[in-house]
Design an enzyme around this catalytic site. Sequence first.
Site, PDB file in Angstrom:
ATOM      1  N   ASP A  13       0.807  -1.227   0.000  1.00 50.25           N
ATOM      2  CA  ASP A  13       0.000   0.000   0.000  1.00 50.25           C
ATOM      3  C   ASP A  13       0.840   1.278   0.000  1.00 50.25           C
ATOM      4  O   ASP A  13       0.419   2.303   0.533  1.00 50.25           O
ATOM      5  CB  ASP A  13      -0.947   0.050   1.222  1.00 50.25           C
ATOM      6  CG  ASP A  13      -1.773  -1.210   1.353  1.00 50.25           C
ATOM      7  OD1 ASP A  13      -2.250  -1.690   0.319  1.00 50.25           O
ATOM      8  OD2 ASP A  13      -1.932  -1.713   2.484  1.00 50.25           O
ATOM      9  N   LYS A  16       2.457   2.295  -5.080  1.00 49.73           N
ATOM     10  CA  LYS A  16       3.246   1.830  -6.239  1.00 49.73           C
ATOM     11  C   LYS A  16       2.515   2.049  -7.563  1.00 49.73           C
ATOM     12  O   LYS A  16       3.127   2.310  -8.581  1.00 49.73           O
ATOM     13  CB  LYS A  16       3.556   0.328  -6.106  1.00 49.73           C
ATOM     14  CG  LYS A  16       4.415  -0.014  -4.912  1.00 49.73           C
ATOM     15  CD  LYS A  16       4.619  -1.496  -4.797  1.00 49.73           C
ATOM     16  CE  LYS A  16       3.390  -2.277  -4.388  1.00 49.73           C
ATOM     17  NZ  LYS A  16       2.885  -2.046  -3.035  1.00 49.73           N
ATOM     18  N   GLY A  40      -3.836  -4.094  -4.595  1.00 52.59           N
ATOM     19  CA  GLY A  40      -4.829  -3.063  -4.911  1.00 52.59           C
ATOM     20  C   GLY A  40      -4.090  -1.803  -5.296  1.00 52.59           C
ATOM     21  O   GLY A  40      -3.549  -1.119  -4.441  1.00 52.59           O
ATOM     22  N   HIS A  41      -3.984  -1.536  -6.566  1.00 54.18           N
ATOM     23  CA  HIS A  41      -3.262  -0.359  -7.032  1.00 54.18           C
ATOM     24  C   HIS A  41      -4.260   0.701  -7.492  1.00 54.18           C
ATOM     25  O   HIS A  41      -4.960   0.512  -8.466  1.00 54.18           O
ATOM     26  CB  HIS A  41      -2.307  -0.747  -8.174  1.00 54.18           C
ATOM     27  CG  HIS A  41      -1.179  -1.618  -7.705  1.00 54.18           C
ATOM     28  ND1 HIS A  41      -0.352  -2.318  -8.540  1.00 54.18           N
ATOM     29  CD2 HIS A  41      -0.750  -1.905  -6.454  1.00 54.18           C
ATOM     30  CE1 HIS A  41       0.530  -2.984  -7.819  1.00 54.18           C
ATOM     31  NE2 HIS A  41       0.309  -2.746  -6.549  1.00 54.18           N
ATOM     32  N   GLN A 223       2.307  -5.879  -3.167  1.00 53.61           N
ATOM     33  CA  GLN A 223       2.584  -5.927  -1.725  1.00 53.61           C
ATOM     34  C   GLN A 223       3.935  -5.245  -1.429  1.00 53.61           C
ATOM     35  O   GLN A 223       4.289  -4.352  -2.170  1.00 53.61           O
ATOM     36  CB  GLN A 223       2.569  -7.369  -1.184  1.00 53.61           C
ATOM     37  CG  GLN A 223       1.199  -8.024  -1.206  1.00 53.61           C
ATOM     38  CD  GLN A 223       0.855  -8.667  -2.535  1.00 53.61           C
ATOM     39  OE1 GLN A 223       1.665  -9.357  -3.114  1.00 53.61           O
ATOM     40  NE2 GLN A 223      -0.348  -8.451  -3.004  1.00 53.61           N
TER      41      GLN A 223
HETATM   42  P1  IMP Z   1      -2.782 -12.689   1.633  1.00 53.14           P
HETATM   43  O1  IMP Z   1      -1.802 -12.137   0.645  1.00 53.14           O
HETATM   44  O2  IMP Z   1      -4.210 -12.431   1.247  1.00 53.14           O
HETATM   45  O3  IMP Z   1      -2.533 -14.130   1.936  1.00 53.14           O
HETATM   46  O4  IMP Z   1      -2.586 -11.899   3.019  1.00 53.14           O
HETATM   47  C1  IMP Z   1      -1.411 -12.049   3.800  1.00 53.14           C
HETATM   48  C2  IMP Z   1      -1.005 -10.735   4.454  1.00 53.14           C
HETATM   49  O5  IMP Z   1      -0.578  -9.828   3.439  1.00 53.14           O
HETATM   50  C3  IMP Z   1      -2.133 -10.026   5.190  1.00 53.14           C
HETATM   51  O6  IMP Z   1      -1.595  -9.342   6.303  1.00 53.14           O
HETATM   52  C4  IMP Z   1      -2.644  -9.009   4.179  1.00 53.14           C
HETATM   53  O7  IMP Z   1      -3.265  -7.905   4.788  1.00 53.14           O
HETATM   54  C5  IMP Z   1      -1.332  -8.622   3.504  1.00 53.14           C
HETATM   55  N1  IMP Z   1      -1.507  -8.142   2.133  1.00 53.14           N
HETATM   56  C6  IMP Z   1      -1.741  -8.870   1.028  1.00 53.14           C
HETATM   57  N2  IMP Z   1      -1.827  -8.082  -0.049  1.00 53.14           N
HETATM   58  C7  IMP Z   1      -1.633  -6.823   0.373  1.00 53.14           C
HETATM   59  C8  IMP Z   1      -1.570  -5.548  -0.284  1.00 53.14           C
HETATM   60  O8  IMP Z   1      -1.699  -5.417  -1.508  1.00 53.14           O
HETATM   61  N3  IMP Z   1      -1.331  -4.490   0.522  1.00 53.14           N
HETATM   62  C9  IMP Z   1      -1.133  -4.594   1.863  1.00 53.14           C
HETATM   63  N4  IMP Z   1      -1.172  -5.757   2.515  1.00 53.14           N
HETATM   64  C10 IMP Z   1      -1.424  -6.863   1.784  1.00 53.14           C
END
Ligand code: IMP
Length: 423
Positions: A13, A16, A40-41, A223
């Site tokens: 977040d 990017k 989520g971009h 991420q």
């Molecule tokens: P997962 O990727 O859905 O398995 O989530 C694993 C961890 O990564 C959790 O803490 C999510 O909140 C975090 N996470 C996954 N994708 C994002 C992102 O795009 N931005 C921020 N945190 C993320």
Amino acid sequence: MKSIAIIGAQWGDEGKGKVTDQLAGQADLVIRYQGGNNAGHTIIVDTKKIVLHLIPSGILNPKCVSVIGHGVVFDPTAFMKELAEVKAHVNVSPENLKISLNCAVITSYHKVIDAAREGQSSVKIGTTGRGIGPAYEDKVARRGIKLKDLLDKEVLIQKLKHQVQEKLHLFDSLYKVSYPSIEEEATTLHKLGKEIEPYLCDTMSLIEKAHQQSKNLLYEGAQGILLDIDYGTYPYVTSSSTAAGGIFTGAGCPGGKVDEIIGVCKAYTTRVGEGPFPTELFDSTGELIQKKGNEFGATTGRKRRCGWLDLPLLKYAVKASYLTSLCITKLDILSGIGDLKICYAYEYEGKEIDCAYPGIDLSKVKPLYKTLKAFDDAFETSNVSEYLNLYISEIEKAVKIPVGIIAYGPERKQIYFRRKYYN
Ligand code: IMP
């Protein structure tokens, strides 16, 4: 010809999408290499807000080809939905969107198990619920379904049977949740596969060819480094290689190196989901940053936890991803909020350390802060105030790489390049 990567230097977040969107104007290929639709971009174009989860941010640039590399886990249902949304704004065709035949597929079973674990298990990661972790688990366990498998229903049924064999016991006996039959799932996935087929190709060869033709490549990380499966704050991480290493395994890197690796970092720190966060603020300043920064997850809408900038983690991110410069985003949020704190080191196991390392227990560190004078820039010109300069140079001094870009608002134009990236 140049290859550039944009990587989140914190817990995701960082903004990017906005930087990728800008540099995509000069790139020929924009390539996603890990993660899935957990990303989520958010990009604001002409007051329209576009949120991309799976499709690379290059899609908003008509001259650019967007590529989803084989390291991405691909949810066909989510993709079709996003494709329809994006098509409402820009032209998307098999000419400007290419997807690897070899992406591992996120099936309904992965989403069911992700939700069941988050809902029922005593250790919660706070996932996005998109089935990302379970899909990577199956890939690593060698029972993943690849996108090319969707095109042959018989093959798909056989592979689904293998994939769900153990899971059915978990669904029926442990979690007691409902799930689609293999026949239903195969019918849905086969139909989606046929719709996606025109976009499928061998993306590795495509990237290689572009390199041979001296094209500009832009790798778009999702991420952040602190969520990397190896470098991140395990177990509170995502299940892919979010650091620069993921480029090599998840897309291919012709020439064996990326010329520039830009780490994107907010002027402060945020985190969604569970896990330790040394500089987290629980006071009114934290609330102010959360509100002013509109810190809600772009994928799940969850409130983001907010805190001061953490230099020991940023220095670690630089090392873990060989970052060559930084882009600092959301400086406007700190403007006018009063004096600022910046964490320069931790007290940990009786010692002072100024850089994190793999396996450090962040729940046991005590952050040590320096106070910096408030700045109240309006960011209307490229001239920045003395105190904002001080804030930026404090970061540069610690990480020993330059801040090449500063961003100060959600709109496309609210960004300032202090150096040239593509020639
Ligand atoms: P997962 O990727 O859905 O398995 O989530 C694993 C961890 O990564 C959790 O803490 C999510 O909140 C975090 N996470 C996954 N994708 C994002 C992102 O795009 N931005 C921020 N945190 C993320």
